[in-house]
Motif scaffolding. Structure first.
Motif, short mmCIF file in Angstrom:
data_model
loop_
_atom_site.label_atom_id
_atom_site.label_comp_id
_atom_site.label_asym_id
_atom_site.label_seq_id
_atom_site.Cartn_x
_atom_site.Cartn_y
_atom_site.Cartn_z
N PHE A 49 0.85 -1.19 0.00
CA PHE A 49 0.00 0.00 0.00
C PHE A 49 0.89 1.25 0.00
CE2 PHE A 49 0.26 -2.04 4.16
CZ PHE A 49 0.86 -1.05 4.95
N ARG A 50 0.28 2.37 -0.39
CA ARG A 50 1.01 3.63 -0.43
C ARG A 50 1.12 4.23 0.97
NH1 ARG A 50 -0.21 8.38 -3.61
NH2 ARG A 50 -2.22 8.25 -2.56
N VAL A 51 2.31 4.84 1.23
CA VAL A 51 2.53 5.53 2.50
C VAL A 51 3.32 6.80 2.24
CG1 VAL A 51 2.51 3.42 3.91
CG2 VAL A 51 4.68 4.27 2.95
N GLU A 52 3.32 7.67 3.23
CA GLU A 52 4.23 8.81 3.22
C GLU A 52 5.60 8.30 3.64
OE1 GLU A 52 4.94 12.73 5.89
OE2 GLU A 52 2.86 12.34 5.30
N CYS A 53 6.60 8.53 2.80
CA CYS A 53 7.91 7.88 2.99
C CYS A 53 8.49 8.09 4.38
CB CYS A 53 8.92 8.40 1.96
SG CYS A 53 8.49 8.01 0.25
N GLY A 54 8.59 9.33 4.81
CA GLY A 54 9.29 9.60 6.06
C GLY A 54 8.58 9.07 7.29
N ARG A 55 7.29 9.38 7.41
CA ARG A 55 6.56 9.05 8.65
C ARG A 55 5.80 7.74 8.56
NH1 ARG A 55 3.09 14.21 10.06
NH2 ARG A 55 2.60 14.09 7.83
N GLY A 56 5.67 7.19 7.36
CA GLY A 56 4.97 5.93 7.21
C GLY A 56 3.47 6.02 7.34
N ILE A 57 2.93 7.24 7.23
CA ILE A 57 1.48 7.41 7.34
C ILE A 57 0.81 6.76 6.14
CG2 ILE A 57 -0.40 9.09 7.38
CD1 ILE A 57 1.50 11.00 8.82
N ARG A 58 -0.15 5.93 6.40
CA ARG A 58 -0.83 5.20 5.33
C ARG A 58 -1.78 6.11 4.57
NH1 ARG A 58 -3.27 -0.90 5.86
NH2 ARG A 58 -4.04 -1.09 3.72
N LEU A 59 -1.80 5.96 3.26
CA LEU A 59 -2.62 6.78 2.38
C LEU A 59 -3.75 5.94 1.77
CD1 LEU A 59 0.36 8.56 0.56
CD2 LEU A 59 -0.90 9.37 2.57
N ASP A 60 -4.58 6.57 0.98
CA ASP A 60 -5.60 5.89 0.17
C ASP A 60 -6.75 5.30 0.97
OD1 ASP A 60 -3.93 6.49 -1.94
OD2 ASP A 60 -3.01 4.51 -1.98
N GLY A 61 -6.93 5.74 2.20
CA GLY A 61 -8.09 5.28 2.96
C GLY A 61 -8.16 3.79 3.18
N GLY A 62 -7.02 3.13 3.26
CA GLY A 62 -7.00 1.69 3.53
C GLY A 62 -6.89 0.81 2.30
N TYR A 63 -6.81 1.42 1.09
CA TYR A 63 -6.69 0.60 -0.12
C TYR A 63 -5.34 -0.13 -0.13
CZ TYR A 63 -5.79 -0.70 -4.94
OH TYR A 63 -5.47 -1.42 -6.06
N TYR A 64 -5.33 -1.37 -0.58
CA TYR A 64 -4.10 -2.14 -0.74
C TYR A 64 -4.28 -3.15 -1.87
CZ TYR A 64 -6.51 -5.99 1.63
OH TYR A 64 -7.40 -6.97 1.97
N ASP A 65 -3.16 -3.68 -2.32
CA ASP A 65 -3.16 -4.81 -3.23
C ASP A 65 -2.20 -5.84 -2.65
OD1 ASP A 65 -3.69 -6.46 -5.35
OD2 ASP A 65 -3.24 -4.99 -6.90
N GLU A 66 -2.10 -7.01 -3.28
CA GLU A 66 -1.30 -8.07 -2.69
C GLU A 66 -0.25 -8.61 -3.66
OE1 GLU A 66 -4.26 -10.08 0.59
OE2 GLU A 66 -4.44 -10.77 -1.49
N ILE A 67 0.98 -8.71 -3.17
CA ILE A 67 2.06 -9.36 -3.92
C ILE A 67 1.96 -10.86 -3.66
CG2 ILE A 67 4.56 -9.56 -4.23
CD1 ILE A 67 4.78 -6.68 -3.15
N ASP A 68 1.78 -11.61 -4.71
CA ASP A 68 1.60 -13.06 -4.61
C ASP A 68 2.96 -13.73 -4.81
OD1 ASP A 68 0.74 -15.64 -4.61
OD2 ASP A 68 -0.52 -15.49 -6.40
#
Length: 285
Positions: free
Chosen positions: A85-104
């Motif tokens: 999932f996307r985050v803010e690089c420095g602080r690690g704050i998660r973006l996109d309201g909880g959206y994620y995908d999965e690496i299989d």
């Protein structure tokens, strides 16, 4: 009636958040990925930024100038699906309201390349050498800019060569060890070149196992490693360009059975198959 109106209003207010949570901000390229491989994520243009990273496997990975993120999948990563999932690089704050995908991640059946033994040629690795190698890899926190300028990677030699030991596993008498790169058969004195532009972060002189070794940081947590050199033509801190001669091949280091170059690629702590890495990255540049 009043309660119904309040609930309806709350539902309307919650709708944008629920919708935004489903917005696809990136895509995973070529799923599944085998152990020892390189996962590729492309962040869509409108969702890129100087402080935008991808979080995966408990680490942060920064994109290159084209929005591509390269993630090393270690040989010790189990076959499963892992969230990205996307985050803010420095602080690690998660973006996109909880959206994620999965690496299989799928299992890689590595070839048994050889059997290692503890013969008299072995030299114990010195702690000072281990510390220097670890410090070199730690000098790039994985979030620095891409030092390659977005150009493609090269093989470390221009001559035709043969892989005598591939990336994979070495079976010893007591354990199964990682062969962290590929061994390329070369005549002593063959020119070795930088696989891409970057900064020299370690020049090792006659290390116990590695012999004469050079490590280059290419930025974004990506490193290339060149072992068993006869001669080194660069020094710590040098900025090198793609294709620049960094030394000549040799057979230095304990247990080297014949002249060759050991070539490795490491991404944010995980060694990956360097030949597959070059092929994967170059497809996206």
């Amino acid at each position: 009636m009043k309660n119904k109106l309040i609930l309806a209003a709350a539902a309307v207010l919650a709708l944008p958040m629920a919708v935004s949570a489903q917005v696809k901000t990136f895509e995973i390229i070529d799923n599944p990925v085998e152990q020892g491989g390189t996962a590729v994520i492309r962040i869509f243009p409108q969702w890129r930024g100087s402080l935008i990273c991808i979080s995966a496997f408990g680490k942060y990975f920064a994109p290159d100038r084209f929005g591509y993120v390269y993630i090393g999948v270690g040989t010790d990563v189990g076959a499963a699906k892992y969230r990205a999932f996307r985050v803010e690089c420095g602080r690690g704050i998660r973006l996109d309201g909880g959206y994620y995908d999965e690496i299989d991640v799928s299992v890689k059946n590595f070839k048994k390349i050889r059997t290692a033994g503890g013969g008299p040629s072995s030299r114990p690795r010195q702690q000072s050498e281990r510390d220097a190698i670890n410090a070199a890899f730690s000098s790039d926190n994985g979030l620095k800019k891409d030092l390659t300028g977005g150009i493609r990677y090269l093989m470390p030699v221009r001559v035709k060569t043969e892989v005598i030991d591939p990336f994979g596993l070495i079976f010893s008498n007591v354990d199964t060890l990682l062969h962290s790169g590929v061994d390329l058969r070369l005549l002593i004195g063959t020119r070795v070149q930088a696989a891409n532009s970057g900064r020299i972060i370690l020049v090792a002189d006659d290390y116990s196992k590695e012999g004469n070794m050079v490590i280059i940081s290419h930025g974004l947590g990506i490193f290339s490693v060149y072992m068993h050199l006869w001669r080194i033509d660069v020094k710590n801190g040098d900025l090198v360009v793609r294709g620049q001669t960094i030394g000549l091949s040799g057979e230095t280091g304990a247990g080297v059975r014949e002249p060759h170059l050991h070539f490795s690629v490491k991404i944010n702590g995980a060694y990956v198959d360097p030949l597959e890495f070059i092929e994967t990255v170059n497809k996206n540049r």
